[in-house]
Design a protein around this motif. Sequence first.
Motif, short mmCIF file in Angstrom:
data_model
loop_
_atom_site.label_atom_id
_atom_site.label_comp_id
_atom_site.label_asym_id
_atom_site.label_seq_id
_atom_site.Cartn_x
_atom_site.Cartn_y
_atom_site.Cartn_z
N PHE A 352 44.48 28.34 36.13
CA PHE A 352 45.50 29.01 36.72
C PHE A 352 46.81 29.25 35.79
O PHE A 352 47.47 30.38 35.74
N LYS A 353 47.04 28.34 34.81
CA LYS A 353 48.17 28.86 33.95
C LYS A 353 47.81 29.86 33.18
O LYS A 353 48.64 30.94 32.78
N ARG A 357 49.56 33.43 33.18
CA ARG A 357 50.29 33.98 31.75
C ARG A 357 50.01 35.60 31.89
O ARG A 357 50.79 36.49 31.44
N LEU A 358 48.72 35.75 32.05
CA LEU A 358 48.32 37.23 31.83
C LEU A 358 48.72 38.16 33.01
O LEU A 358 48.67 39.27 32.86
N HIS A 359 48.75 37.62 34.27
CA HIS A 359 49.01 38.40 35.23
C HIS A 359 50.24 37.77 36.23
O HIS A 359 49.90 36.78 37.02
N ILE A 360 51.45 38.15 35.73
CA ILE A 360 52.42 37.49 36.53
C ILE A 360 52.65 38.23 37.73
O ILE A 360 52.83 39.55 37.64
N TYR A 419 54.44 26.00 33.94
CA TYR A 419 55.10 27.26 34.41
C TYR A 419 56.27 26.80 35.49
O TYR A 419 56.67 27.62 35.92
N LYS A 420 56.90 25.72 35.21
CA LYS A 420 57.79 25.07 36.02
C LYS A 420 59.24 25.47 35.71
O LYS A 420 60.06 25.02 36.17
N LEU A 427 56.71 32.18 32.24
CA LEU A 427 57.93 32.17 33.36
C LEU A 427 57.49 32.93 34.66
O LEU A 427 58.19 33.57 35.24
N PRO A 428 56.13 32.61 35.18
CA PRO A 428 55.49 33.33 36.42
C PRO A 428 56.73 32.96 37.60
O PRO A 428 56.65 33.52 38.54
#
Length: 491
Positions: A352-353, A357-360, A419-420, A427-428
């Motif tokens: 998921f991370k 990262r690739l698809h915010i 990602y928190k 920074l999603p």
Amino acid sequence: MSLKLQVFLFSSLPFILAILLLKSSFRSSKSQKNLPPSPPKLPLIGNLHQLGSNPHRALQAMAQTYGPLMLIHLGTVPVLIASSVDAAKDIMKTHDIIFSSRPHLNIPDRVFYACKDIAFSQYGDYWRQIKSIAVLHLLSNKRVQSYHQVREDEMVVMMEKIRKANGSTVNLSELLITLTNNVVCRVALGRAYEGRKFKDLLERLMELLGCFSVGSYIPSLWWVDWLSGLNRKADKVAKEFDEFLEIVLDEHVNKHVDGVEGRDLVEILLDFQRENTRGFRLERDMIKAIIVDLFTAGTDTTFTSLEWTMCELLRHPRVMKKLKQEALEVGQGRSLITEDDLEKMPYLKAVFKEALRLHIPLPMLVPRQSTEDIKLQGYDIQSGTQVLINAWAIARDPSNWEEPEVFEPERFLKSPIDYKGLHFELLPFGAGRRGCPGIQFAMVVNELILANLVYKFDLALVGEEDFNMCETNGITVHKKCPLLVSATHCS
Ligand code: HEM
């Protein structure tokens, strides 16, 4: 010229000269300001024509020339674009309080009851009150936990539909949208509102939020939004949503439920209204605005991140196989993987991370606005400047990531990056005061669904020979074509 006039002009000459001098020194002190680099702009439209259909990509390319802090103009509005870890950290951590407001935008103003929601309200006491209600009471870990049955029920319904398709093509995108809508509906409103009408309404609302409002960026042309029909469309959707929420609120007012566990979010908000705590009265419009917010902020983003993650898994059979192995070990032949099992799935979390990262889902987060003049990395930023963080560019910046374009979940197995909102490379969900309060709500649904889909089915792509990874161009960036898969039940 009379003598009197000549004497008057002569005597006032020093005064006039002083004013002119003052004016010119004021102008030059203004122009002496050290503004961030800016690409050349056109009159009236500024740099709008350079953004194309994927602004995060266009702005990433522009930042290569103008640097990680650049000042562009969207119409006549100056907008600061941050495209590096340091710039993002300065804005969202060091000077977070100064950059914690939101710009005043036409469409959110119309659909969120004059921005009485959380996401678009200006920084101040009102926002502080409702954000703390959201963080402490609506979206806290304990509250999210209390809705585990809703998530499990909806997941079982979806898995059953896939199983019944018996290997024939299923539109996974459609199923994932329905699932996330139903979860948010049941948690927020107490029951699912299935059927096309509510789904259409939500889709129209999301589409509107992604529309470009001329009036928001070229205020002198505010009337274009009337001529183009945009304002009328927004008012219509707002009215339909309002009628729907009025019915929901009336239903809730008429049935008061005791006990905290399993209560829906409207009930909790109505309690706040009754209790009138902290001298703060939650009006009916505020409750409705917060509910609309939870739908717009919570459904599309969650479904989008699941859809992209599934896409990347289907494109990378090695990763899919490794994740399935983890699911089989954790599931141990039981009928389902439960939420308690998720903690034992580090690879799932890494997947998921990497997908986030690739698809915010919101590649440039939600616009912010500065509330004071400030110096940022040596540049002068004026109060009222709009700010966009290009989180998408930061997450693909080779100075932060090895081989940034490659989908490699393993990079997170040996890294503390999360990602928190503490690691500015990823920074999603944004960071700081304005950061997303729905992380837990979104990620537990995402992880539960993905773990079980991979556990129970062998999934394969249908139709597309080469993977179509084209992006849509709305407020949330999702896959342009729906994800069609065939799913074989494994046990
Ligand atoms: C994968 C799913 C999600 C993503 C990627 C996401 C992303 C974001 C981002 C980028 C922001 C703006 C942060 C900033 O300005 O720094 C935000 C704000 C917000 N999100 Fe989420 N979000 C997700 C799920 C949710 C869920 C499930 C909810 C609630 C049910 C939610 C509620 C909100 C709210 C209320 C705000 C406004 C916060 C504020 O302005 O103070 N989000 N989200």
